[in-house]
Write a protein that holds these residues in place. Sequence first.
Motif, short mmCIF file in Angstrom:
data_model
loop_
_atom_site.label_atom_id
_atom_site.label_comp_id
_atom_site.label_asym_id
_atom_site.label_seq_id
_atom_site.Cartn_x
_atom_site.Cartn_y
_atom_site.Cartn_z
N THR A 112 43.19 5.61 9.68
CA THR A 112 43.35 4.39 10.47
C THR A 112 44.81 4.14 10.80
O THR A 112 45.17 3.83 11.95
CB THR A 112 42.77 3.19 9.71
OG1 THR A 112 41.40 3.45 9.39
CG2 THR A 112 42.88 1.93 10.54
N GLN A 113 45.67 4.28 9.81
CA GLN A 113 47.11 4.09 10.03
C GLN A 113 47.65 5.13 11.01
O GLN A 113 48.51 4.81 11.85
CB GLN A 113 47.84 4.18 8.69
CG GLN A 113 47.50 3.04 7.75
CD GLN A 113 47.91 3.31 6.32
OE1 GLN A 113 48.33 4.43 5.99
NE2 GLN A 113 47.78 2.32 5.46
N ASN A 169 38.40 -0.93 8.29
CA ASN A 169 39.64 -0.26 7.89
C ASN A 169 40.83 -0.76 8.70
O ASN A 169 41.93 -0.92 8.16
CB ASN A 169 39.50 1.25 8.05
CG ASN A 169 38.72 1.88 6.90
OD1 ASN A 169 38.65 1.32 5.80
ND2 ASN A 169 38.14 3.04 7.15
N TYR A 170 40.62 -0.99 10.00
CA TYR A 170 41.70 -1.48 10.85
C TYR A 170 42.12 -2.88 10.41
O TYR A 170 43.32 -3.21 10.40
CB TYR A 170 41.27 -1.48 12.31
CG TYR A 170 41.13 -0.09 12.89
CD1 TYR A 170 42.20 0.52 13.51
CD2 TYR A 170 39.93 0.61 12.79
CE1 TYR A 170 42.09 1.80 14.04
CE2 TYR A 170 39.81 1.89 13.31
CZ TYR A 170 40.89 2.47 13.93
OH TYR A 170 40.77 3.75 14.43
N LYS A 171 41.15 -3.72 10.04
CA LYS A 171 41.47 -5.06 9.57
C LYS A 171 42.25 -4.99 8.26
O LYS A 171 43.22 -5.74 8.07
CB LYS A 171 40.18 -5.86 9.38
CG LYS A 171 40.41 -7.29 8.90
CD LYS A 171 39.09 -8.03 8.74
CE LYS A 171 39.34 -9.46 8.21
NZ LYS A 171 38.06 -10.20 8.03
N SER A 203 38.40 7.14 10.44
CA SER A 203 38.96 5.78 10.38
C SER A 203 37.89 4.70 10.37
O SER A 203 38.19 3.54 10.06
CB SER A 203 39.91 5.56 11.56
OG SER A 203 39.20 5.50 12.79
N THR A 204 36.67 5.05 10.70
CA THR A 204 35.57 4.07 10.70
C THR A 204 34.67 4.25 9.49
O THR A 204 33.58 3.66 9.44
CB THR A 204 34.73 4.20 11.98
OG1 THR A 204 34.15 5.51 12.04
CG2 THR A 204 35.60 3.97 13.21
N ILE A 263 45.97 6.57 13.49
CA ILE A 263 45.51 6.20 14.83
C ILE A 263 46.37 5.06 15.39
O ILE A 263 46.78 5.09 16.56
CB ILE A 263 44.03 5.79 14.81
CG1 ILE A 263 43.15 7.00 14.43
CG2 ILE A 263 43.60 5.23 16.16
CD1 ILE A 263 43.18 8.13 15.41
N LEU A 264 46.68 4.08 14.56
CA LEU A 264 47.53 2.97 14.99
C LEU A 264 48.93 3.48 15.35
O LEU A 264 49.54 3.01 16.32
CB LEU A 264 47.61 1.91 13.90
CG LEU A 264 46.31 1.12 13.63
CD1 LEU A 264 46.49 0.21 12.43
CD2 LEU A 264 45.91 0.31 14.85
N LEU A 307 35.21 -1.53 12.16
CA LEU A 307 36.65 -1.80 12.27
C LEU A 307 37.24 -2.39 10.99
O LEU A 307 38.37 -2.90 11.01
CB LEU A 307 36.91 -2.76 13.44
CG LEU A 307 36.50 -2.25 14.83
CD1 LEU A 307 36.76 -3.33 15.88
CD2 LEU A 307 37.26 -0.97 15.19
N VAL A 330 44.17 -2.52 7.19
CA VAL A 330 45.53 -2.01 7.44
C VAL A 330 46.41 -3.09 8.06
O VAL A 330 47.56 -3.29 7.65
CB VAL A 330 45.47 -0.76 8.34
CG1 VAL A 330 46.87 -0.38 8.80
CG2 VAL A 330 44.83 0.39 7.59
N LEU A 331 45.88 -3.79 9.06
CA LEU A 331 46.68 -4.77 9.78
C LEU A 331 47.01 -6.00 8.93
O LEU A 331 47.91 -6.77 9.29
CB LEU A 331 45.95 -5.22 11.05
CG LEU A 331 45.80 -4.12 12.13
CD1 LEU A 331 44.95 -4.62 13.29
CD2 LEU A 331 47.17 -3.67 12.63
#
Length: 298
Positions: free
Chosen positions: A272-273, A59-61, A39-40, A275-276, A57, A63-64
């Motif tokens: 990433t998705q 990928n997290y940004k 995910s990173t 993990i969320l 982060l 996705v969100l």
Amino acid sequence: MKSKSRPRLPNSARLMLLPSVLTLFVIGIFPLLFAAWVSTRQYELSKPYEEKIFLGLQNYKTVLTDPEFWTSLKITFTFLIIALPIQLFLGTLIALFVYGLRIRWFASLTRVVLVLPIAVTPTITGLLGRLLFNSDFGLINYGLSFFGVSPIQWLAEQKAAFVAIIILDTWQWTPFAALVLLASLMVIPPHILEAGRLDGGTGLKIFRHMQLPYLLPGFTALLILRTADILKMYDTIYAFSKGGPGVATELITLYINRIGFGKVFNVGLGATQSILLLIICIVLSRTYIRLFYRDVEA
């Protein structure tokens, strides 16, 4: 005064536990750690020759801020909010009915019948759903025709398809809720119910003040298990509608699969998705326990 030391496990016991620990690591802990690592990274299956660049982060940004991710999450929680209360309500009614049976062979037969839908694999459930909800020769439309209802395009209309997957999931997992709640009812000491009846308690008062407290741990377990099941639900939906029509039945797991292994092949975003989704599941589980779980004193 010397404190008592904990007894040490003998080496033979440790050797017996080793296969279980290794299995847990291989199928549980390692995939989770690998998903967190992926995910990173910039990790695309379509470009295996590229270096897996560290993105932090990012990928997290991504996705969100992805509207499609929130759309699939909204569909998933809409499904959860509708299907789960229906299953708990029907499961409670069935559990109370079976608990009140006085004919032993009929009660035993009912328990066996309740197990049958659970034993059907999710993929088979989805395929059976395609037959039952077929607009031309499906049994559902055939039954509705006796009430003057015109044929419904279950697999072509968005709202109809969403209702259909709720019906399929309710058919398969309401018996599971009934069996869990029935087990909770079976541990109620008979003298408590007898005392309630002698005091003139009616069925509703006995349920509220005597049976419901014993059902709360079962409700909590069902909320946790069924929420986790719905959040990772894939087989039934894919076999039934593949997330269609459009994205009407594309739950979050189907969207993750589409991003990670379907059309996009971006495993980094898919991980990433995931993990969320795991974080959401943990938060919901802890919330259920804090709100609903109560210890019952006999």
